[in-house]
Design an enzyme around this catalytic site. Structure first.
Site, PDB file in Angstrom:
ATOM      1  NE  ARG A  92      -1.734   1.715 -58.166  1.00 44.66           N
ATOM      2  CZ  ARG A  92      -2.293   1.113 -59.224  1.00 44.66           C
ATOM      3  NH1 ARG A  92      -3.536   1.359 -59.558  1.00 44.66           N
ATOM      4  NH2 ARG A  92      -1.596   0.265 -59.953  1.00 44.66           N
ATOM      5  CE1 TYR A 145      -4.594   5.199 -33.266  1.00 45.17           C
ATOM      6  CE2 TYR A 145      -4.402   3.776 -35.193  1.00 45.17           C
ATOM      7  CZ  TYR A 145      -4.925   4.894 -34.575  1.00 45.17           C
ATOM      8  OH  TYR A 145      -5.765   5.722 -35.279  1.00 45.17           O
ATOM      9  CG  ASP A 221       2.857   3.408 -34.621  1.00 44.21           C
ATOM     10  OD1 ASP A 221       3.307   4.571 -34.642  1.00 44.21           O
ATOM     11  OD2 ASP A 221       1.648   3.143 -34.803  1.00 44.21           O
ATOM     12  CE  LYS A 246      -2.804  10.589 -35.091  1.00 46.58           C
ATOM     13  NZ  LYS A 246      -2.469   9.250 -34.665  1.00 46.58           N
TER      14      LYS A 246
END
Ligand SMILES: *Cc1c(COP(=O)(O)O)cnc(C)c1O
Length: 432
Positions: A92, A145, A221, A246
């Protein structure tokens, strides 16, 4: 020796390793990419994070599927526990696969170090958790967003964080909104759906000159521009977050996030990532690495085709205006030219009002443009956008539909033909 089921002893004979377990050559001449050699983005994007000398000469790093990591000795186990952030300690927390992507993106964007997350939204929420606690104040752009806004309103507010939205055009005016308890200023440029370009350098300067010993963290962002076309750290931001889903992944087939930090803020974000369990699956990280290597050529095409579609749309009688900061005449164009080195393929177009049936006539029969959320893949997308539902300090009063388009890698003239037929259906249904 082991015992066979019928009771007779069986001897397993070991014939030596099968396949190339050892490295037959001295690979050290291959070396890892040296960031001192060049900062030119196309070369960094192609080579950063590769270590062929350590992997039998194989170009790409291995995809480590890992939860457990074994330690050879008690000393090693205890030492790794003390340097958890920097050693391969537990799946992790990071593997050579995740660090290859983190290294590459941090170098490309000009940050200190990066952290992978399971999605763009996880990158955002991890970063906000890193810096906010009860009683703090956060300033968030009104053009943010929508899921970021929902996280602020539905998770941060109940935690006792004061969330305040600001006009994306605020620039140096952010100074007037800063309070002693402001811990974070969150930007997104250009803004989701409406593509306002923010004056990040002016905001960074206002935050710096507010003269606080512990100034608010400026997070941006940077998904639209990607680490390639806008350099947040060179423009004064402290942390940059990405939906790698994206353009970095680039093929609509994985969810992935990245958080890139300057040196002063890395530790706090990595700590939050470790505490929150922020991580990503190895195959998705590998898809991010694979996508990154071709992102430069893909983005150049997304940019070119997006602008071609925007220019064509601007000539159509159905269109009120095109929202694309790389177009001269766009309200954000001067800032875009000053601060960005390119544009991606995402923009919006505002149509003259028509009944919903006209919009359905257009969107239900597109041949190449798919209707779906997300963007940044190879394929073109179109979706109706409703900024009025997600604004609180600025207003969106336009009566006509706003469409958000993603220009994919198809031939631009085929995409224009698809849009032409769609707008013809829009007009015909409106007249009917
Ligand atoms: C898609 C998107 C996100 C969220 O990314 P996911 O990987 O979908 O969680 C964040 N910010 C922006 C600007 C986005 O477009």
């Amino acid at each position: 020796m082991c015992r066979a089921i019928d009771g007779h002893p069986t001897t397993i004979r070991y014939a030596g390793p099968v396949g190339p377990a050892t490295m037959p050559f001295d690979y050290s001449v291959l070396r890892a990419f040296d960031p001192m050699q060049t900062a030119r983005p196309d070369t960094v994007m192609t080579h950063a994070g590769l270590e062929p000398h350590a992997h039998h000469g194989i170009v790409n790093p291995p995809v480590y599927h890992a939860s457990t990591v074994l330690f050879p000795t008690l000393d090693a186990l205890e030492h790794a526990g003390q340097t958890k952030f920097d050693s391969v300690y537990y799946g992790r927390v990071g593997t050579p696969t995740t660090s290859a992507l983190e290294t590459a993106v941090a170098l490309l964007e000009g940050g200190h170090r990066a952290i992978v997350a399971g999605s763009g939204l996880a990158a955002i929420t991890t970063t906000l958790y890193a810096f906010l606690k009860t009683g703090d104040h956060i300033l968030v752009t009104d053009s943010v967003y929508a899921p970021t806004r929902l996280f602020c309103d539905q998770m941060l507010v109940p935690m006792g964080v004061r969330v305040e939205y600001y006009d994306p055009h605020v620039g140096a005016g952010i100074a007037a909104l800063l309070r002693p308890e402001t811990r974070v200023v969150f930007a997104e440029s250009p803004g989701s759906l409406t593509f306002e370009v923010q004056d990040i350098p002016a905001m960074a300067e206002a935050i710096r000159s507010a003269g606080r010993g512990d100034p608010p963290v400026l997070i941006t962002d940077n998904t639209w521009a990607s680490p390639l076309y806008f350099k947040p750290f060179a423009h004064g931001a402290h942390v940059s977050v990405h939906a790698a889903t994206k353009y970095i992944v680039g093929h609509s087939d994985a969810m992935l996030g990245l958080i890139v930090c300057d040196e002063a803020h890395f530790h706090a974000v990595k700590q939050a990532a470790v505490l929150l369990g922020t991580c990503a699956g190895p195959d998705d990280v590998w898809l991010g690495l694979r996508g990154l290597r071709t992102m430069g050529v893909r983005l150049a095409r997304h940019w070119e085709t997006g602008l071609a579609l925007a220019e064509w749309l601007a000539t159509r009688p159905e269109v009120v205006r095109v929202l694309h900061p790389a177009r001269p005449g766009d309200p954000g164009h001067a800032l875009w030219r000053r601060d960005f080195t390119g544009a991606s393929g995402l923009f919006s177009v505002l149509l003259k009002p028509a009944p919903r049936t006209a919009l359905a006539a257009m969107l239900d029969h597109m041949r190449l443009f798919g209707m779906g959320y997300s963007w940044g893949g190879f394929e073109s997308l179109i979706i109706p956008a409703k900024p009025q539902d997600i604004r609180s300090v600025t207003s969106w009063e336009e009566p006509g539909p706003l469409l958000r388009l993603h220009a994919g890698l198809e031939d631009a003239s085929d995409l224009i033909a698809d849009l032409r037929a769609g707008l013809d259906r829009y007009t015909a249904a409106k007249a009917a």
